[in-house]
Enzyme design. Structure first.
Site, PDB file in Angstrom:
ATOM      1  N   ARG A   2      21.765  28.185  19.985  1.00 44.67           N
ATOM      2  CA  ARG A   2      22.597  27.115  20.553  1.00 44.67           C
ATOM      3  C   ARG A   2      23.467  26.260  19.582  1.00 44.67           C
ATOM      4  O   ARG A   2      23.138  26.043  18.455  1.00 44.67           O
ATOM      5  CB  ARG A   2      21.680  26.194  21.337  1.00 44.67           C
ATOM      6  CG  ARG A   2      20.541  25.679  20.433  1.00 44.67           C
ATOM      7  CD  ARG A   2      20.652  24.256  20.167  1.00 44.67           C
ATOM      8  NE  ARG A   2      20.544  23.987  18.760  1.00 44.67           N
ATOM      9  CZ  ARG A   2      20.437  22.768  18.274  1.00 44.67           C
ATOM     10  NH1 ARG A   2      20.400  21.755  19.069  1.00 44.67           N
ATOM     11  NH2 ARG A   2      20.381  22.578  16.993  1.00 44.67           N
ATOM     12  N   ARG A   6      29.731  24.849  16.279  1.00 45.84           N
ATOM     13  CA  ARG A   6      30.185  23.710  15.484  1.00 45.84           C
ATOM     14  C   ARG A   6      30.412  24.016  14.011  1.00 45.84           C
ATOM     15  O   ARG A   6      31.062  23.240  13.322  1.00 45.84           O
ATOM     16  CB  ARG A   6      29.202  22.533  15.630  1.00 45.84           C
ATOM     17  CG  ARG A   6      29.266  21.913  17.008  1.00 45.84           C
ATOM     18  CD  ARG A   6      28.244  20.821  17.155  1.00 45.84           C
ATOM     19  NE  ARG A   6      26.897  21.357  17.004  1.00 45.84           N
ATOM     20  CZ  ARG A   6      25.803  20.612  16.998  1.00 45.84           C
ATOM     21  NH1 ARG A   6      25.900  19.311  17.112  1.00 45.84           N
ATOM     22  NH2 ARG A   6      24.629  21.167  16.880  1.00 45.84           N
ATOM     23  N   ARG A  15      37.734  23.237  20.756  1.00 48.04           N
ATOM     24  CA  ARG A  15      37.066  22.061  21.325  1.00 48.04           C
ATOM     25  C   ARG A  15      38.066  20.927  21.534  1.00 48.04           C
ATOM     26  O   ARG A  15      37.957  20.167  22.500  1.00 48.04           O
ATOM     27  CB  ARG A  15      35.953  21.649  20.358  1.00 48.04           C
ATOM     28  CG  ARG A  15      35.265  20.341  20.598  1.00 48.04           C
ATOM     29  CD  ARG A  15      34.248  20.464  21.703  1.00 48.04           C
ATOM     30  NE  ARG A  15      33.594  19.187  21.966  1.00 48.04           N
ATOM     31  CZ  ARG A  15      34.158  18.181  22.619  1.00 48.04           C
ATOM     32  NH1 ARG A  15      35.393  18.281  23.073  1.00 48.04           N
ATOM     33  NH2 ARG A  15      33.488  17.069  22.823  1.00 48.04           N
ATOM     34  N   TYR A 128      15.638  14.493  29.133  1.00 47.10           N
ATOM     35  CA  TYR A 128      16.995  13.917  29.057  1.00 47.10           C
ATOM     36  C   TYR A 128      17.281  13.053  30.280  1.00 47.10           C
ATOM     37  O   TYR A 128      17.898  11.992  30.178  1.00 47.10           O
ATOM     38  CB  TYR A 128      18.054  15.020  28.927  1.00 47.10           C
ATOM     39  CG  TYR A 128      18.084  15.644  27.551  1.00 47.10           C
ATOM     40  CD1 TYR A 128      18.828  15.074  26.521  1.00 47.10           C
ATOM     41  CD2 TYR A 128      17.338  16.782  27.268  1.00 47.10           C
ATOM     42  CE1 TYR A 128      18.834  15.625  25.253  1.00 47.10           C
ATOM     43  CE2 TYR A 128      17.333  17.344  25.998  1.00 47.10           C
ATOM     44  CZ  TYR A 128      18.090  16.755  24.994  1.00 47.10           C
ATOM     45  OH  TYR A 128      18.088  17.295  23.739  1.00 47.10           O
TER      46      TYR A 128
HETATM   47  O1  CP3 Z   1      25.559  27.965  20.736  1.00 48.64           O
HETATM   48  C1  CP3 Z   1      26.209  27.829  21.773  1.00 48.64           C
HETATM   49  O2  CP3 Z   1      27.327  27.335  21.768  1.00 48.64           O
HETATM   50  C2  CP3 Z   1      25.607  28.367  23.056  1.00 48.64           C
HETATM   51  C3  CP3 Z   1      25.684  27.432  24.164  1.00 48.64           C
HETATM   52  C4  CP3 Z   1      24.732  26.249  24.107  1.00 48.64           C
HETATM   53  C5  CP3 Z   1      25.128  24.882  23.912  1.00 48.64           C
HETATM   54  N1  CP3 Z   1      24.027  24.088  24.089  1.00 48.64           N
HETATM   55  C6  CP3 Z   1      26.485  24.402  23.628  1.00 48.64           C
HETATM   56  C7  CP3 Z   1      26.668  23.068  23.005  1.00 48.64           C
HETATM   57  C8  CP3 Z   1      23.361  26.244  24.325  1.00 48.64           C
HETATM   58  C9  CP3 Z   1      22.443  27.439  24.508  1.00 48.64           C
HETATM   59  C10 CP3 Z   1      22.928  24.872  24.324  1.00 48.64           C
HETATM   60  C11 CP3 Z   1      21.546  24.465  24.600  1.00 48.64           C
HETATM   61  C12 CP3 Z   1      21.159  23.048  24.516  1.00 48.64           C
HETATM   62  N2  CP3 Z   1      21.891  21.921  24.779  1.00 48.64           N
HETATM   63  C13 CP3 Z   1      19.842  22.634  24.225  1.00 48.64           C
HETATM   64  C14 CP3 Z   1      18.666  23.561  24.018  1.00 48.64           C
HETATM   65  C15 CP3 Z   1      18.587  24.057  22.619  1.00 48.64           C
HETATM   66  C16 CP3 Z   1      18.231  22.995  21.636  1.00 48.64           C
HETATM   67  O3  CP3 Z   1      19.150  22.416  21.044  1.00 48.64           O
HETATM   68  O4  CP3 Z   1      17.056  22.737  21.435  1.00 48.64           O
HETATM   69  C17 CP3 Z   1      19.824  21.223  24.242  1.00 48.64           C
HETATM   70  C18 CP3 Z   1      18.637  20.331  23.934  1.00 48.64           C
HETATM   71  C19 CP3 Z   1      21.133  20.782  24.607  1.00 48.64           C
HETATM   72  C20 CP3 Z   1      21.604  19.363  24.836  1.00 48.64           C
HETATM   73  C21 CP3 Z   1      22.676  19.052  23.884  1.00 48.64           C
HETATM   74  N3  CP3 Z   1      23.982  19.497  24.025  1.00 48.64           N
HETATM   75  C22 CP3 Z   1      22.587  18.374  22.622  1.00 48.64           C
HETATM   76  C23 CP3 Z   1      21.332  17.719  22.060  1.00 48.64           C
HETATM   77  C24 CP3 Z   1      23.867  18.436  22.035  1.00 48.64           C
HETATM   78  C25 CP3 Z   1      24.277  17.938  20.665  1.00 48.64           C
HETATM   79  C26 CP3 Z   1      25.059  16.691  20.737  1.00 48.64           C
HETATM   80  C27 CP3 Z   1      25.612  16.338  19.351  1.00 48.64           C
HETATM   81  O5  CP3 Z   1      26.388  15.382  19.309  1.00 48.64           O
HETATM   82  O6  CP3 Z   1      25.282  16.968  18.367  1.00 48.64           O
HETATM   83  C28 CP3 Z   1      24.717  19.137  22.931  1.00 48.64           C
HETATM   84  C29 CP3 Z   1      26.145  19.431  22.743  1.00 48.64           C
HETATM   85  C30 CP3 Z   1      26.521  20.866  22.597  1.00 48.64           C
HETATM   86  N4  CP3 Z   1      26.082  21.891  23.390  1.00 48.64           N
HETATM   87  C31 CP3 Z   1      27.440  21.382  21.653  1.00 48.64           C
HETATM   88  C32 CP3 Z   1      27.552  22.758  21.914  1.00 48.64           C
HETATM   89  C33 CP3 Z   1      28.452  23.740  21.227  1.00 48.64           C
HETATM   90  C34 CP3 Z   1      28.173  20.571  20.622  1.00 48.64           C
HETATM   91  C35 CP3 Z   1      29.329  19.883  21.272  1.00 48.64           C
HETATM   92  C36 CP3 Z   1      30.466  19.675  20.293  1.00 48.64           C
HETATM   93  O7  CP3 Z   1      30.379  18.747  19.506  1.00 48.64           O
HETATM   94  O8  CP3 Z   1      31.412  20.463  20.341  1.00 48.64           O
END
Ligand code: CP3
Length: 322
Positions: A2, A6, A15, A128
């Site tokens: 996941r 980035r 993005r 969450y």
């Molecule tokens: O790698 C991939 O891009 C696959 C798709 C994917 C994303 N999130 C895209 C994403 C997957 C499989 C996830 C899973 C996800 N999302 C989880 C489970 C895995 C883990 O991390 O334990 C969880 C807990 C989330 C919830 C979530 N979404 C968080 C904690 C964050 C980070 C926020 C931050 O500011 O760092 C996200 C955002 C997110 N999801 C991004 C991506 C590519 C980053 C968004 C960005 O800044 O572009």
């Protein structure tokens, strides 16, 4: 694993074309491209659809938004009344853009590259929804599970049904395997882990197994230590993804007899690179390469990972695998 995009300049450029992160997830044209970018660059054996685990609370009608730099935010759901206002009836209708993305990615991927769909596990999504965002210890969610067990059980039931529906819809759209991310399973003591993590995952796997017996279900209960063996023993779990704290030799003995193992290089070691990384990769391959195994990280790619380190890693894994 996941949030991998980035670390890629092409992801960061893409993005910037969406106004918000959820809009990005719900625009198939952009989400298809984000899913394909790492496969194109690295020629990986599998792709994961670009989406997020928090599309489920969004589709249930909870307010969800992403703030730059602080991560996801949600309007907390804390009472039975608030949970009853969640609306599961239009879930797959609202998540149609995700299924369009799955179909779009499948159409563009090389035939031999597998496509993985995913969802959060009920407990992780619930943390969450209850906390209103990311939290360190999930004290609010655990406290609610102790003080108002019926409320949390009801939320877990709603989410279990939603996850099944969401995964089956991704499979119908072209996902060939599905992964369940229980990123916060490790926050639970044994009794609550059984009730809120192991049991719902068992039910989801059983229902996917009945409807689509050919589709492997991968469970990722992060941080559960010795309990990884319990997840591997569940009927319907084809593979277990292990985090970097697990000794791969233990996983070979305790997990691999029951399920394939996916894992478990420390993402920070991928960012660091060098000899330490090479040695860790060799250790993982030596421990797990003799049984059913998918090489992966123990958690997400960290944003400052140099793409050159990913290339070195892949060459090493492929070289040793050949
Ligand atoms: O790698 C991939 O891009 C696959 C798709 C994917 C994303 N999130 C895209 C994403 C997957 C499989 C996830 C899973 C996800 N999302 C989880 C489970 C895995 C883990 O991390 O334990 C969880 C807990 C989330 C919830 C979530 N979404 C968080 C904690 C964050 C980070 C926020 C931050 O500011 O760092 C996200 C955002 C997110 N999801 C991004 C991506 C590519 C980053 C968004 C960005 O800044 O572009």
């Amino acid at each position: 694993m996941r949030q991998a995009g980035r670390h890629l300049p092409e992801y960061c450029a893409l993005r910037r074309r969406a106004s918000s992160f959820l809009d990005f997830c719900y625009t198939p044209e952009l989400a298809v491209e984000a899913s394909l970018q790492p496969v194109r660059r690295y020629r990986l054996d599998a792709a994961i659809v670009f989406s997020d685990i928090l599309v489920i609370p969004d589709a249930l009608g909870q307010r969800v938004w992403f703030e730059q730099g602080t991560g996801p935010k949600l309007e907390p759901v804390l009472t039975g009344g608030e949970i009853d206002r969640l609306n599961p009836n239009r879930l797959t209708e609202r998540l149609q853009p995700v299924y369009e993305t799955v179909a779009g990615v499948r159409a563009e991927l090389p035939a031999g590259t597998a496509l993985i769909g995913f969802a959060g596990a009920p407990w992780t999504i619930a943390t969450y929804m209850i906390e209103g965002g990311t939290s360190r210890d999930h004290e609010r969610a655990r406290a609610l599970a102790y003080r108002a067990p019926r409320v949390v059980e009801r939320l877990i039931e709603i989410l279990t049904a939603a996850v099944v529906e969401h995964l089956l819809a991704q499979i119908r759209a072209g996902a060939e395997a599905v992964q369940i991310f229980d990123s916060w399973a490790g926050a639970l003591p044994a009794t609550l882990r059984e009730r809120h993590s192991l049991r719902p995952i068992a039910e989801i796997a059983a229902r996917i197994g009945e409807a689509c017996p050919e589709v492997p279900v991968i469970a990722f209960p992060r941080g559960v230590g010795g309990a990884y063996a319990d997840y591997a023993a569940l009927a319907g779990i084809a593979a277990v993804s292990i985090d970097q704290t697990v000794d791969p030799r233990w996983a070979a003995a305790a997990v691999q007899p029951h399920a394939a193992v996916q894992g478990n290089l420390d993402p920070v070691l991928l960012a660091a690179g060098g000899r330490a990384m090479d040695e860790a990769v060799d250790g993982i391959l030596a421990a797990l390469g003799g049984g059913p195994f998918v090489f992966n990280l123990g958690h997400g790619v960290v944003p400052d990972t140099p793409p050159a380190h990913v290339e070195t890693l892949i060459a090493r894994v492929k070289g040793n695998a050949a």
